[in-house]
Design a protein around this motif. Structure first.
Motif, PDB file in Angstrom:
ATOM      1  N   ALA A 207       0.765  -1.378  -0.157  1.00 50.07           N
ATOM      2  CA  ALA A 207       0.497  -0.171   0.439  1.00 50.07           C
ATOM      3  C   ALA A 207       0.921   1.431  -0.238  1.00 50.07           C
ATOM      4  O   ALA A 207       1.901   1.438   0.219  1.00 50.07           O
ATOM      5  N   MET A 208       0.113   2.634  -0.501  1.00 52.45           N
ATOM      6  CA  MET A 208       0.690   3.704   0.237  1.00 52.45           C
ATOM      7  C   MET A 208      -0.061   4.589   1.179  1.00 52.45           C
ATOM      8  O   MET A 208      -1.002   4.199   0.707  1.00 52.45           O
ATOM      9  N   THR A 209       0.434   5.487   1.488  1.00 51.34           N
ATOM     10  CA  THR A 209       0.515   6.019   2.287  1.00 51.34           C
ATOM     11  C   THR A 209       0.473   7.470   2.940  1.00 51.34           C
ATOM     12  O   THR A 209       1.199   7.966   1.812  1.00 51.34           O
ATOM     13  N   ARG A 210       0.624   8.342   3.477  1.00 50.46           N
ATOM     14  CA  ARG A 210       1.043   9.737   3.437  1.00 50.46           C
ATOM     15  C   ARG A 210       2.293   9.289   4.860  1.00 50.46           C
ATOM     16  O   ARG A 210       2.962  11.089   4.762  1.00 50.46           O
ATOM     17  N   SER A 211       2.102   8.993   5.363  1.00 46.98           N
ATOM     18  CA  SER A 211       3.553   8.813   6.406  1.00 46.98           C
ATOM     19  C   SER A 211       4.013   7.481   6.360  1.00 46.98           C
ATOM     20  O   SER A 211       3.340   6.087   6.087  1.00 46.98           O
ATOM     21  N   VAL A 212       5.145   7.445   7.069  1.00 49.25           N
ATOM     22  CA  VAL A 212       5.870   6.056   7.692  1.00 49.25           C
ATOM     23  C   VAL A 212       5.168   5.499   8.715  1.00 49.25           C
ATOM     24  O   VAL A 212       4.994   4.471   8.386  1.00 49.25           O
ATOM     25  N   ARG A 213       4.456   6.014   9.813  1.00 50.07           N
ATOM     26  CA  ARG A 213       3.987   5.368  10.713  1.00 50.07           C
ATOM     27  C   ARG A 213       2.902   4.767  10.237  1.00 50.07           C
ATOM     28  O   ARG A 213       1.610   3.872  10.555  1.00 50.07           O
ATOM     29  N   ASP A 214       1.665   5.286   8.962  1.00 50.32           N
ATOM     30  CA  ASP A 214       0.653   4.721   8.128  1.00 50.32           C
ATOM     31  C   ASP A 214       0.693   3.900   7.656  1.00 50.32           C
ATOM     32  O   ASP A 214       0.636   2.724   6.793  1.00 50.32           O
ATOM     33  N   ALA A 215       2.315   3.478   6.747  1.00 43.40           N
ATOM     34  CA  ALA A 215       3.059   2.392   6.031  1.00 43.40           C
ATOM     35  C   ALA A 215       3.049   1.242   7.414  1.00 43.40           C
ATOM     36  O   ALA A 215       2.648   0.141   6.819  1.00 43.40           O
ATOM     37  N   ILE A 216       3.283   1.180   8.672  1.00 48.29           N
ATOM     38  CA  ILE A 216       3.807   0.442   9.122  1.00 48.29           C
ATOM     39  C   ILE A 216       2.262   0.361   9.934  1.00 48.29           C
ATOM     40  O   ILE A 216       1.420  -1.455  10.131  1.00 48.29           O
ATOM     41  N   ILE A 217       1.142   0.637   9.994  1.00 48.83           N
ATOM     42  CA  ILE A 217      -0.089   0.377  10.075  1.00 48.83           C
ATOM     43  C   ILE A 217      -1.012  -0.175   9.237  1.00 48.83           C
ATOM     44  O   ILE A 217      -1.295  -1.449   9.555  1.00 48.83           O
ATOM     45  N   ALA A 218      -0.710   0.170   7.921  1.00 48.48           N
ATOM     46  CA  ALA A 218      -0.911  -0.994   6.927  1.00 48.48           C
ATOM     47  C   ALA A 218      -1.211  -1.888   6.829  1.00 48.48           C
ATOM     48  O   ALA A 218      -1.342  -3.174   6.678  1.00 48.48           O
ATOM     49  N   HIS A 219       0.337  -2.128   6.831  1.00 44.98           N
ATOM     50  CA  HIS A 219       1.661  -2.601   7.208  1.00 44.98           C
ATOM     51  C   HIS A 219       0.540  -4.639   7.732  1.00 44.98           C
ATOM     52  O   HIS A 219       1.112  -5.124   7.919  1.00 44.98           O
ATOM     53  N   GLU A 220       0.637  -3.319   9.064  1.00 47.33           N
ATOM     54  CA  GLU A 220      -0.120  -4.856  10.109  1.00 47.33           C
ATOM     55  C   GLU A 220      -1.304  -5.223  10.273  1.00 47.33           C
ATOM     56  O   GLU A 220      -1.252  -6.249  10.215  1.00 47.33           O
ATOM     57  N   VAL A 221      -1.950  -4.483   9.222  1.00 48.20           N
ATOM     58  CA  VAL A 221      -3.319  -4.906   9.199  1.00 48.20           C
ATOM     59  C   VAL A 221      -3.491  -6.067   7.849  1.00 48.20           C
ATOM     60  O   VAL A 221      -3.761  -7.072   8.056  1.00 48.20           O
ATOM     61  N   LEU A 222      -2.097  -5.655   6.533  1.00 49.74           N
ATOM     62  CA  LEU A 222      -2.586  -6.406   5.810  1.00 49.74           C
ATOM     63  C   LEU A 222      -1.624  -7.866   5.694  1.00 49.74           C
ATOM     64  O   LEU A 222      -2.141  -8.676   5.390  1.00 49.74           O
ATOM     65  N   ALA A 223      -0.654  -7.716   6.409  1.00 49.97           N
ATOM     66  CA  ALA A 223       0.300  -9.206   6.789  1.00 49.97           C
ATOM     67  C   ALA A 223      -0.543  -9.720   8.054  1.00 49.97           C
ATOM     68  O   ALA A 223       0.146 -10.928   8.211  1.00 49.97           O
ATOM     69  N   ALA A 224      -1.021  -9.294   8.797  1.00 55.45           N
ATOM     70  CA  ALA A 224      -1.841  -9.799   9.788  1.00 55.45           C
ATOM     71  C   ALA A 224      -0.548 -10.124  11.046  1.00 55.45           C
ATOM     72  O   ALA A 224      -0.556 -11.310  11.286  1.00 55.45           O
ATOM     73  N   ARG A 225       0.445  -9.014  11.148  1.00 57.11           N
ATOM     74  CA  ARG A 225       1.326  -9.568  12.568  1.00 57.11           C
ATOM     75  C   ARG A 225       1.493  -7.901  12.637  1.00 57.11           C
ATOM     76  O   ARG A 225       1.037  -7.178  11.956  1.00 57.11           O
ATOM     77  N   ARG A 226       2.721  -7.526  13.546  1.00 53.02           N
ATOM     78  CA  ARG A 226       2.739  -7.059  15.136  1.00 53.02           C
ATOM     79  C   ARG A 226       4.629  -6.397  14.172  1.00 53.02           C
ATOM     80  O   ARG A 226       4.893  -7.580  14.323  1.00 53.02           O
ATOM     81  N   VAL A 227       4.377  -5.089  14.012  1.00 44.19           N
ATOM     82  CA  VAL A 227       6.301  -4.504  13.407  1.00 44.19           C
ATOM     83  C   VAL A 227       6.584  -4.906  14.862  1.00 44.19           C
ATOM     84  O   VAL A 227       6.470  -4.017  15.503  1.00 44.19           O
ATOM     85  N   THR A 228       8.132  -5.328  14.661  1.00 42.00           N
ATOM     86  CA  THR A 228       8.732  -4.654  15.408  1.00 42.00           C
ATOM     87  C   THR A 228       9.375  -3.651  15.853  1.00 42.00           C
ATOM     88  O   THR A 228      10.098  -3.223  14.781  1.00 42.00           O
ATOM     89  N   ARG A 229       8.556  -3.183  16.983  1.00 46.01           N
ATOM     90  CA  ARG A 229       9.383  -1.690  17.134  1.00 46.01           C
ATOM     91  C   ARG A 229      11.001  -1.075  17.197  1.00 46.01           C
ATOM     92  O   ARG A 229      11.340  -1.889  18.479  1.00 46.01           O
ATOM     93  N   SER A 230      11.914  -0.700  16.809  1.00 50.82           N
ATOM     94  CA  SER A 230      12.618  -0.121  17.576  1.00 50.82           C
ATOM     95  C   SER A 230      12.963   1.403  18.492  1.00 50.82           C
ATOM     96  O   SER A 230      13.001   2.557  17.616  1.00 50.82           O
ATOM     97  N   THR A 231      14.056   1.229  19.644  1.00 50.50           N
ATOM     98  CA  THR A 231      14.344   2.964  19.901  1.00 50.50           C
ATOM     99  C   THR A 231      15.528   2.799  19.601  1.00 50.50           C
ATOM    100  O   THR A 231      15.990   4.211  20.067  1.00 50.50           O
ATOM    101  N   LEU A 232      16.224   2.635  18.683  1.00 51.23           N
ATOM    102  CA  LEU A 232      17.882   2.791  18.254  1.00 51.23           C
ATOM    103  C   LEU A 232      17.704   4.377  17.513  1.00 51.23           C
ATOM    104  O   LEU A 232      17.130   4.479  16.967  1.00 51.23           O
ATOM    105  N   PRO A 233      18.434   5.038  17.859  1.00 47.36           N
ATOM    106  CA  PRO A 233      18.689   6.210  16.756  1.00 47.36           C
ATOM    107  C   PRO A 233      19.276   6.034  15.260  1.00 47.36           C
ATOM    108  O   PRO A 233      19.924   4.509  15.588  1.00 47.36           O
ATOM    109  N   LEU A 234      19.044   7.433  14.866  1.00 46.22           N
ATOM    110  CA  LEU A 234      19.653   6.605  12.849  1.00 46.22           C
ATOM    111  C   LEU A 234      21.608   6.256  13.660  1.00 46.22           C
ATOM    112  O   LEU A 234      21.734   5.546  12.744  1.00 46.22           O
ATOM    113  N   ALA A 235      22.362   6.908  14.451  1.00 44.18           N
ATOM    114  CA  ALA A 235      23.206   6.360  14.872  1.00 44.18           C
ATOM    115  C   ALA A 235      23.768   4.729  15.024  1.00 44.18           C
ATOM    116  O   ALA A 235      24.578   4.536  15.094  1.00 44.18           O
ATOM    117  N   GLY A 236      22.371   4.081  15.207  1.00 43.75           N
ATOM    118  CA  GLY A 236      22.447   2.796  15.584  1.00 43.75           C
ATOM    119  C   GLY A 236      22.822   1.398  14.229  1.00 43.75           C
ATOM    120  O   GLY A 236      22.745   0.629  14.378  1.00 43.75           O
TER     121      GLY A 236
END
Length: 441
Positions: A207-236
């Motif tokens: 799917a296409m969305t207006r933001s990355v956080r929306d892409a995560i929501i859409a993917h979780e619905v379409l794939a019937a799975r939860r995305v593993t979230r990360s708190t790493l900064p970009l430097a990580g």
């Protein structure tokens, strides 16, 4: 950019917004001149009812989504942007992807226009007209394809999620050209049941969305799975830039936007290294006998072409018919060559969390330059090849990728593609979310 699904859902739950009002806004956008040729069939009355009845505690909370014309919707034919299937038998049930979005509280606003049978990255359609890219209010430009209408439905505010498919870039190309987000997941995550196929080897439902956080929501619905979230900064994260292939024949605005983006991400702490990927040069030889799309499409279309070939878009028919020439041993050789190539690419990018590339090397050309007509065929096929070249690498890899906007304000949209091999979806999404935030600053 209009409010995204994430923010709109929070407003609905806080009762500072109303699902029926949100749907009325979506329908007004869908009925506006900006959405001319975007929908092959609208479902406004049904969408109003679904929005009114939706539980705001559901994932999609009664907000609108659109579905590419190749997805089954119960009680309707599935023409896939064609006229030869306009009167095909109605689908008995929704495609799995449509069903999952509805079960999550989404309201289907309509079926979206597309390149006929999904066989083009340009997005023009001689039967239903071509949706106009909303990025340029003066000059009509291509939307990109094949999920053309889905992209414009999101970019104009008619839909929060544009359900589509990606075989060689058909989500990421229009996302890049329209300045929105397009996520191609690892293909195996989302069932393709009820989606008319182009290439069963390469097709991905996404799917296409207006933001990355929306892409995560859409993917979780379409794939019937939860995305593993990360708190790493970009430097990580360790990121790679590959110049091989991806920068050939690149437009100056795209090159400038990409280099500026890399500088911005480095300033935000990202560790970025330029690497060589010589295995990319092997792709023309691997696909020399025709690749996967033409023979797999021909296997599906051969009888329909015999009966109704005159009703096809001639450019699409021409590409499908090339599949008739592939021999069985060539197809088997292709499968084996792809597997070996995937192993070489995976080994080369092991140790990196994502690779950065321009999604496509050009900005959106004008519709007039590639519109239907034999006199414009050469330019159409040149543009089509350029648009497909970069994103199709990820389909051949069986990988995952996301395109996010990275252009300077006021410029034509340019997409940044973050990608990796299969099943690296969650890491790619985590990096993209941080990259998006850095670029928006």
């Amino acid at each position: 950019m209009r409010p995204d699904l994430y923010a709109s859902r929070l407003a609905l739950r806080a009762r500072t917004a109303d699902a029926r009002t949100e749907m009325a806004r979506a329908i007004a956008a869908a009925e506006s001149p900006a959405c001319e040729h975007v929908f092959t069939r609208t479902l406004f009355a049904e969408a109003h009812r679904e929005a009114a009845a939706a539980d705001t505690d559901t994932v999609l909370a009664g907000l609108s989504f659109s579905a590419k014309d190749l997805f089954d919707v119960a009680g309707q034919p599935t023409p896939a942007g064609s006229i030869v299937l306009a009167h095909a038998p109605a689908a008995p049930v929704d495609a799995t992807a449509v069903s999952r979005l509805r079960a999550a509280g989404g309201a289907l606003i309509g079926r979206t226009n597309m390149s006929e049978f999904a066989f083009s990255g340009v997005g023009v359609n001689p039967h239903h007209g071509t949706p106009v890219n909303p990025c340029d209010p003066i000059t009509p430009r291509i939307p990109g394809g094949s999920s053309s209408g889905a992209a414009v439905s999101v970019a104009t505010g008619a839909a929060f999620i544009g359900l589509g498919s990606d075989t060689g870039g058909s989500i990421r190309i229009p996302a890049a050209l329209n300045g929105i987000v397009g996520f191609k997941s690892t293909a195996r995550w989302v069932p393709a049941d009820g989606a008319l196929p182009l290439s069963t080897t390469l097709d991905t439902v996404c799917a296409m969305t207006r933001s990355v956080r929306d892409a995560i929501i859409a993917h979780e619905v379409l794939a019937a799975r939860r995305v593993t979230r990360s708190t790493l900064p970009l430097a990580g994260y360790r990121l790679a830039v590959v110049k091989d292939l991806f920068f050939d024949a690149i437009d100056t605005p795209v090159a400038h936007a990409f280099e500026s983006t890399v500088s911005t991400l480095r300033a935000a702490g990202a560790r970025i290294e330029e690497i060589a990927l010589p295995a990319l040069a092997e792709l023309p030889a691997i696909n020399a006998t025709g690749g996967f799309s033409a023979p797999e499409a021909y296997a599906w279309h051969r009888l329909l072409l015999e009966r109704s070939g005159a009703g096809y878009d001639p450019r699409v028919a021409q590409r499908i018919l090339k599949g008739a020439a592939m021999k069985a041993h060539e197809y088997i050789d292709l499968i084996q060559a792809r597997a070996a190539w995937i192993a070489r690419i995976e080994a080369a990018i092991e140790g990196f969390d994502a690779v950065l590339s321009p999604t496509v090397p050009i900005t959106a050309p004008t519709i007039a330059s590639v519109a239907s007509g034999a006199e414009r065929d050469a330019e159409f096929f040149r543009v089509n090849a350029l648009l497909l070249r970069n994103p199709s690498v990820v389909n051949m890899l069986d990988g995952c990728a996301i395109s996010i906007p990275c252009q300077t304000h006021g410029e034509l949209p340019v997409g940044l593609m973050l990608w990796h091999a299969a099943l690296h979806d969650d890491t790619v999404l985590a990096i993209a979310e941080q990259a998006e935030a850095a670029l928006q600053q």
